[in-house]
Design a protein around this motif. Structure first.
Motif, PDB file in Angstrom:
ATOM      1  N   ILE A 296      11.485  63.699  12.197  1.00  0.00           N
ATOM      2  CA  ILE A 296      12.378  62.758  11.000  1.00  0.00           C
ATOM      3  C   ILE A 296      13.175  61.652  11.446  1.00  0.00           C
ATOM      4  CG2 ILE A 296      13.851  63.321   9.052  1.00  0.00           C
ATOM      5  CD1 ILE A 296      12.747  66.297   8.991  1.00  0.00           C
ATOM      6  N   GLY A 297      13.481  60.570  10.992  1.00  0.00           N
ATOM      7  CA  GLY A 297      14.214  59.785  11.256  1.00  0.00           C
ATOM      8  C   GLY A 297      14.269  58.348  10.730  1.00  0.00           C
ATOM      9  N   ARG A 298      14.372  57.398  11.404  1.00  0.00           N
ATOM     10  CA  ARG A 298      14.357  56.017  10.881  1.00  0.00           C
ATOM     11  C   ARG A 298      13.997  54.873  11.693  1.00  0.00           C
ATOM     12  NH1 ARG A 298      17.288  56.100   5.679  1.00  0.00           N
ATOM     13  NH2 ARG A 298      18.748  57.907   5.767  1.00  0.00           N
ATOM     14  N   VAL A 299      13.492  53.691  11.173  1.00  0.00           N
ATOM     15  CA  VAL A 299      13.163  52.571  12.068  1.00  0.00           C
ATOM     16  C   VAL A 299      14.218  51.689  11.771  1.00  0.00           C
ATOM     17  CG1 VAL A 299      11.519  50.887  12.330  1.00  0.00           C
ATOM     18  CG2 VAL A 299      10.812  52.831  11.656  1.00  0.00           C
ATOM     19  N   GLU A 300      14.954  51.405  13.097  1.00  0.00           N
ATOM     20  CA  GLU A 300      15.943  50.358  13.171  1.00  0.00           C
ATOM     21  C   GLU A 300      15.746  49.396  14.146  1.00  0.00           C
ATOM     22  OE1 GLU A 300      19.022  52.393  14.759  1.00  0.00           O
ATOM     23  OE2 GLU A 300      19.943  53.418  12.616  1.00  0.00           O
ATOM     24  N   ARG A 307      13.647  50.564  17.208  1.00  0.00           N
ATOM     25  CA  ARG A 307      14.052  51.790  17.791  1.00  0.00           C
ATOM     26  C   ARG A 307      13.963  52.843  16.783  1.00  0.00           C
ATOM     27  NH1 ARG A 307      19.315  49.394  18.868  1.00  0.00           N
ATOM     28  NH2 ARG A 307      20.745  50.173  16.823  1.00  0.00           N
ATOM     29  N   PHE A 308      13.660  54.172  17.291  1.00  0.00           N
ATOM     30  CA  PHE A 308      13.427  55.461  16.385  1.00  0.00           C
ATOM     31  C   PHE A 308      14.981  55.996  16.426  1.00  0.00           C
ATOM     32  CE2 PHE A 308      12.406  60.111  16.310  1.00  0.00           C
ATOM     33  CZ  PHE A 308      12.283  59.877  14.865  1.00  0.00           C
ATOM     34  N   ALA A 309      15.486  56.080  15.377  1.00  0.00           N
ATOM     35  CA  ALA A 309      16.871  56.770  15.127  1.00  0.00           C
ATOM     36  C   ALA A 309      16.460  58.211  14.336  1.00  0.00           C
ATOM     37  CB  ALA A 309      17.776  56.149  14.442  1.00  0.00           C
ATOM     38  N   ALA A 310      16.618  59.299  15.277  1.00  0.00           N
ATOM     39  CA  ALA A 310      16.207  60.535  14.867  1.00  0.00           C
ATOM     40  C   ALA A 310      17.136  61.164  13.952  1.00  0.00           C
ATOM     41  CB  ALA A 310      15.972  61.632  15.945  1.00  0.00           C
ATOM     42  N   GLY A 311      16.736  61.945  12.737  1.00  0.00           N
ATOM     43  CA  GLY A 311      17.776  62.378  11.893  1.00  0.00           C
ATOM     44  C   GLY A 311      17.661  62.053  10.666  1.00  0.00           C
TER      45      GLY A 311
END
Length: 311
Positions: A296-300, A307-311
């Motif tokens: 789970i996370g977001r694409v930044e 980059r993958f930002a988890a959470g």
């Protein structure tokens, strides 16, 4: 009567696996099974582990600049010779429906994978509750878990959904002959599992609403009919990626690089580049099947890359 007996046998499988783990009989470290429920409007997502794969980096990224590859991996504290991606199976509970996106590997792909059935209890999910099975694609780690050790459907009361292009590709008479030798087992395995659900499969096209608030998004390249899903609801949608994104470092830093697991490497890379831009712009949360559990996370955006930002 036969239906009830099948459920009992599945319970025995789960119990036996749990006992083996308690006795330390497993050959790999046990990973957490259910983490981080996500609210999606009036629904909830739960991610359950199916274990992990064990791949070589040469298989995963065979045709890239090795020095740059090692530099990216080192920056994320990852080894340069091995790729052991997690396998995250996503469940959506909304109203009177419980849907699952893909079904994991089952017992016959890799010993480190195929753990979904034994982990469902920890997630509070009974297979008989599942009303809908939605496939991103038909690779072994996504469809071979359709049946258990007794060749019984793991989710016996569900409706099954797959993109028409994906279904037609794997079922086509010429697919086996056209497939490279090292992937012929993929075709045999897919066709074998598909035979169990051919009388109840519901096919769809890109853009279709599979279930209320679940939109099919074409993400081809990994396989010809690979599909991801945008789950709408509330103020924040969630994007179930399938294998359109496969590595928490490389897929983000160099989405333009070819992936060894993509059937059409050029198209897969083009899909990834477009997808990264869309997801970074829309700020949707994602659940990645092969991103670090629970995925789970977001694409930044990260300069010209992501980059993958988890959470």
């Amino acid at each position: 009567m036969r239906h009830g007996w099948s459920l009992d046998r599945r319970a025995l499988l789960r119990g036996g696996a749990a006992a083996a783990g308690a006795l330390g009989l497993g050959a790999w470290p046990r990973r957490a099974s259910a983490i981080g429920n996500i609210a999606v409007g009036d629904g909830e997502l739960t991610v359950v582990s199916d274990g992990h794969l064990s791949l070589s980096m040469n298989f995963s990224f065979p045709d890239v600049d090795k020095a740059e590859l090692e530099e990216i991996l080192a920056a994320h504290g990852l080894p340069a010779d091995a790729n052991d991606p997690d396998c995250n199976v996503t469940f959506l509970r909304r109203g009177d429906r419980l849907a699952v996106f893909d079904v994991g590997s089952g017992p016959n792909f890799m010993p480190s994978a195929g753990k979904l059935l034994e982990n469902l209890g920890e997630a509070g999910i009974d297979p008989s509750e599942v009303t809908d099975v939605i496939f991103t694609h038909a690779h072994p780690d996504h469809i071979w878990g359709l049946v258990d050790d007794f060749d019984e459907l793991v989710f016996p009361d569900a409706a099954y959904h797959m993109g028409a292009a994906e279904w037609d590709f794997w079922r086509a008479p010429g697919t086996l002959d056209a497939m490279p030798e090292e992937r012929k087992t993929f075709v045999v395995g897919a066709q074998n599992r598909m035979a169990y659900i051919e009388d109840r499969i519901e096919l769809f096209d890109p853009g279709a609403e599979i279930l209320p608030g679940v939109e099919a998004v074409a993400t081809p390249g990994h396989t010809p009919g690979h599909t991801s899903f945008m789950i709408h609801g509330g103020t924040e949608p969630v994007f179930v990626t399938g294998d359109a994104i496969t590595h928490a470092a490389i897929s983000f830093a160099r989405p333009d690089w070819p992936s060894g697991s993509d059937q059409d490497k050029e198209r897969g890379a083009a899909t990834r580049v477009a997808l990264m831009d869309r997801l970074a712009s829309e700020r949707a949360r994602i659940v990645g099947f092969h991103l670090p559990h629970p995925g789970i996370g977001r694409v930044e955006r990260d300069g010209a890359a992501y980059r993958f930002a988890a959470g």
